[in-house]
Design an enzyme around this catalytic site. Sequence first.
Site, short mmCIF file in Angstrom:
data_model
loop_
_atom_site.label_atom_id
_atom_site.label_comp_id
_atom_site.label_asym_id
_atom_site.label_seq_id
_atom_site.Cartn_x
_atom_site.Cartn_y
_atom_site.Cartn_z
N SER A 1 0.55 -1.35 -0.04
CA SER A 1 -0.05 -0.01 -0.19
C SER A 1 0.96 1.22 0.12
O SER A 1 1.52 1.67 0.94
CB SER A 1 -0.88 -0.06 1.42
OG SER A 1 -1.48 1.02 1.33
N LYS B 1 -0.88 -0.65 -4.54
CA LYS B 1 -2.39 -0.07 -4.13
C LYS B 1 -1.65 1.29 -4.02
O LYS B 1 -0.76 1.61 -2.92
CB LYS B 1 -2.70 -0.76 -2.90
CG LYS B 1 -3.72 -0.02 -2.17
CD LYS B 1 -4.45 -0.93 -1.01
CE LYS B 1 -4.66 0.11 0.16
NZ LYS B 1 -5.37 -0.75 1.11
N LEU B 2 -2.18 2.26 -4.63
CA LEU B 2 -2.02 3.56 -4.47
C LEU B 2 -3.25 4.27 -3.39
O LEU B 2 -4.50 3.79 -3.98
CB LEU B 2 -2.14 4.22 -5.79
CG LEU B 2 -0.99 3.98 -7.09
CD1 LEU B 2 -1.17 4.86 -8.09
CD2 LEU B 2 0.11 3.94 -6.29
N LYS B 3 -2.72 5.00 -2.59
CA LYS B 3 -3.74 5.68 -1.70
C LYS B 3 -4.11 6.68 -2.62
O LYS B 3 -3.30 7.39 -3.32
CB LYS B 3 -3.18 6.12 -0.31
CG LYS B 3 -2.96 4.84 0.55
CD LYS B 3 -4.28 4.45 0.97
CE LYS B 3 -4.13 3.56 2.17
NZ LYS B 3 -5.24 2.93 2.56
N ASP C 1 -7.06 3.01 -3.34
CA ASP C 1 -8.01 3.04 -2.06
C ASP C 1 -8.10 4.55 -1.55
O ASP C 1 -7.37 5.12 -1.22
CB ASP C 1 -7.14 2.24 -0.76
CG ASP C 1 -7.87 2.11 0.32
OD1 ASP C 1 -8.98 2.55 0.49
OD2 ASP C 1 -7.21 1.62 1.33
N ASN D 1 -10.10 5.17 1.27
CA ASN D 1 -10.60 5.53 2.57
C ASN D 1 -11.79 6.45 2.79
O ASN D 1 -11.49 7.47 3.56
CB ASN D 1 -9.24 6.07 3.34
CG ASN D 1 -8.40 4.93 3.66
OD1 ASN D 1 -7.44 4.76 2.96
ND2 ASN D 1 -8.71 3.90 4.26
N GLU E 1 -11.00 0.66 -3.62
CA GLU E 1 -11.43 0.55 -2.32
C GLU E 1 -11.96 1.45 -1.58
O GLU E 1 -11.61 2.40 -1.72
CB GLU E 1 -10.06 -0.13 -1.59
CG GLU E 1 -10.09 -0.59 -0.24
CD GLU E 1 -8.83 -0.93 0.31
OE1 GLU E 1 -7.82 -0.95 -0.50
OE2 GLU E 1 -8.84 -1.21 1.57
N ASP F 1 -13.86 -1.97 2.24
CA ASP F 1 -12.84 -2.14 3.52
C ASP F 1 -13.76 -1.64 4.69
O ASP F 1 -14.54 -2.28 5.14
CB ASP F 1 -11.66 -1.45 3.34
CG ASP F 1 -10.87 -1.18 4.70
OD1 ASP F 1 -11.14 -1.80 5.51
OD2 ASP F 1 -9.65 -0.60 4.62
N LYS G 1 -10.04 -7.42 7.04
CA LYS G 1 -9.04 -7.11 8.04
C LYS G 1 -9.73 -7.72 9.31
O LYS G 1 -10.91 -7.11 9.85
CB LYS G 1 -9.16 -5.65 8.16
CG LYS G 1 -8.18 -4.98 7.22
CD LYS G 1 -8.22 -3.34 7.47
CE LYS G 1 -7.70 -2.54 6.37
NZ LYS G 1 -7.77 -1.16 6.49
N GLY H 1 -4.39 -4.64 5.76
CA GLY H 1 -3.47 -4.42 6.73
C GLY H 1 -3.90 -3.31 7.45
O GLY H 1 -4.44 -2.50 7.01
O1 OSB Z 1 -7.36 1.57 4.37
O2 OSB Z 1 -6.30 -0.11 4.28
C1 OSB Z 1 -6.30 0.87 4.64
C2 OSB Z 1 -3.15 1.22 6.87
C3 OSB Z 1 -4.05 1.99 8.05
C4 OSB Z 1 -5.28 2.05 8.15
C5 OSB Z 1 -6.01 1.75 6.70
C6 OSB Z 1 -5.42 1.44 5.73
C7 OSB Z 1 -4.30 0.97 5.64
C8 OSB Z 1 -3.30 0.57 4.49
C9 OSB Z 1 -1.99 0.03 4.86
O3 OSB Z 1 -3.85 0.71 3.63
C10 OSB Z 1 -2.00 -1.64 4.91
C11 OSB Z 1 -0.75 -2.01 5.39
O4 OSB Z 1 0.04 -2.15 4.54
O5 OSB Z 1 -0.98 -2.58 6.67
MG MG Z 2 -8.42 0.55 3.06
#
Ligand code: OSB
Ligand code: MG
Length: 368
Positions: A135, A161-163, A189, A191, A214, A239, A263, A291
């Site tokens: 990520s 995976k690009l935020k 992703d 969020n 995501e 998620d 998760k 994760g």
């Molecule tokens: O949205 O998946 C998520 C980390 C912290 C909180 C939310 C997310 C994430 C990650 C990193 O995307 C996942 C990892 O490498 O542990």
């Molecule tokens: Mg996520």
Amino acid sequence: MKLEGVELRRISMPLVSPFRTSFGTQTSRELLLLRVVTDEGEGWGECVAMVDPLYSEEYLEGAADVLRRFLVPALAAGGPLEAHRVATVLEPFKAHRMAKAALEMGVLDAELRVEGRSFARELGAVHDRVPCGVSVGIMDSVPQLLDAVGGYLDEGYVRIKLKIEPGWDIEPVRAVRETYGDDVLLQVDANTAYSIGDARHLARLDPFDLLLIEQPLDEDDVLGHADLARQIATPVCLDESITSARSAAAAIRLGAAAIVNIKPGRVGGYLEARRIHDVCVAAGIPVWCGGMLETGLGRAANVALAALPGFTLPGDTSGSGRYYRTDITEPFVLADGHLSVPTGPGLGVVPLEDELAAVTVSTEWVPA
Ligand code: OSB
Ligand code: MG
């Protein structure tokens, strides 16, 4: 087994580089570890809640409080200590899934160590190694992002995976595609950073052949995700919205989730995580293991979970070095883009005494 008490241990681990998401930037991972002490042995749980309630409503001190005040006392008074009973005993207390998950994880680890069985065996793993994605946080510039992605591809990660967030979405995706080609498994992703009014904007990601997007919308906007799914070609993955096997089944039925990120912390534990896996397999929905910047303890369990048959997409189960210069367990190291599934009793890893001591901020004993 009988519960004797739980040690709550706050630790602080610097990240190798800042991790920026649409909800904030982290430079260090503060975590709550649980040492579950029973009359037959100990087990370790890792609570994935972060310091601030920005990913979900849970936060570290809130988790510590609910554990101390309600969850540990209820478990102590709840009859025979068995991992499969933990969720039922804690059910009267609403939500607090990350806190519950950590406690169940610690009990399960203790129990499996006594029985000499591994998490992988217990959960139903069918692989001895799992393919790993990474990520990649939001960066200050596209060149900086391309550097980071190139480094991860060189390390062997099999999926990127690009935020994303408004203002950091189409261009970074285009740049990664143009630089590294169409063969890279690529996903994004958000969020929860978008709203349904952004549907036409998000459709501009369609040409880039992403594996999935995501959680673009609010966690409680399941219908919005179903509506969005009809307006974009990229498969919608949930998620934050998925908090149980029941909510997974509902999201799938509504057409809001073509893919599910599992998760264990978010859903109340590894046993509920397995039920979500089963629901998704029955519905033909691919799953992958998310994760929460876990230490080697949570990572060990996640890698075991990711070895179940329905986990057909690479997870955010990156090597320890993607997060920490020094992990608190023997580090997880990528080999050919994969991590090995631990085979020893319980988690198959334990904290290294010196490494754990070096990151410990405080400990607190909660007696049964
Ligand atoms: O949205 O998946 C998520 C980390 C912290 C909180 C939310 C997310 C994430 C990650 C990193 O995307 C996942 C990892 O490498 O542990
Ligand atoms: Mg996520």
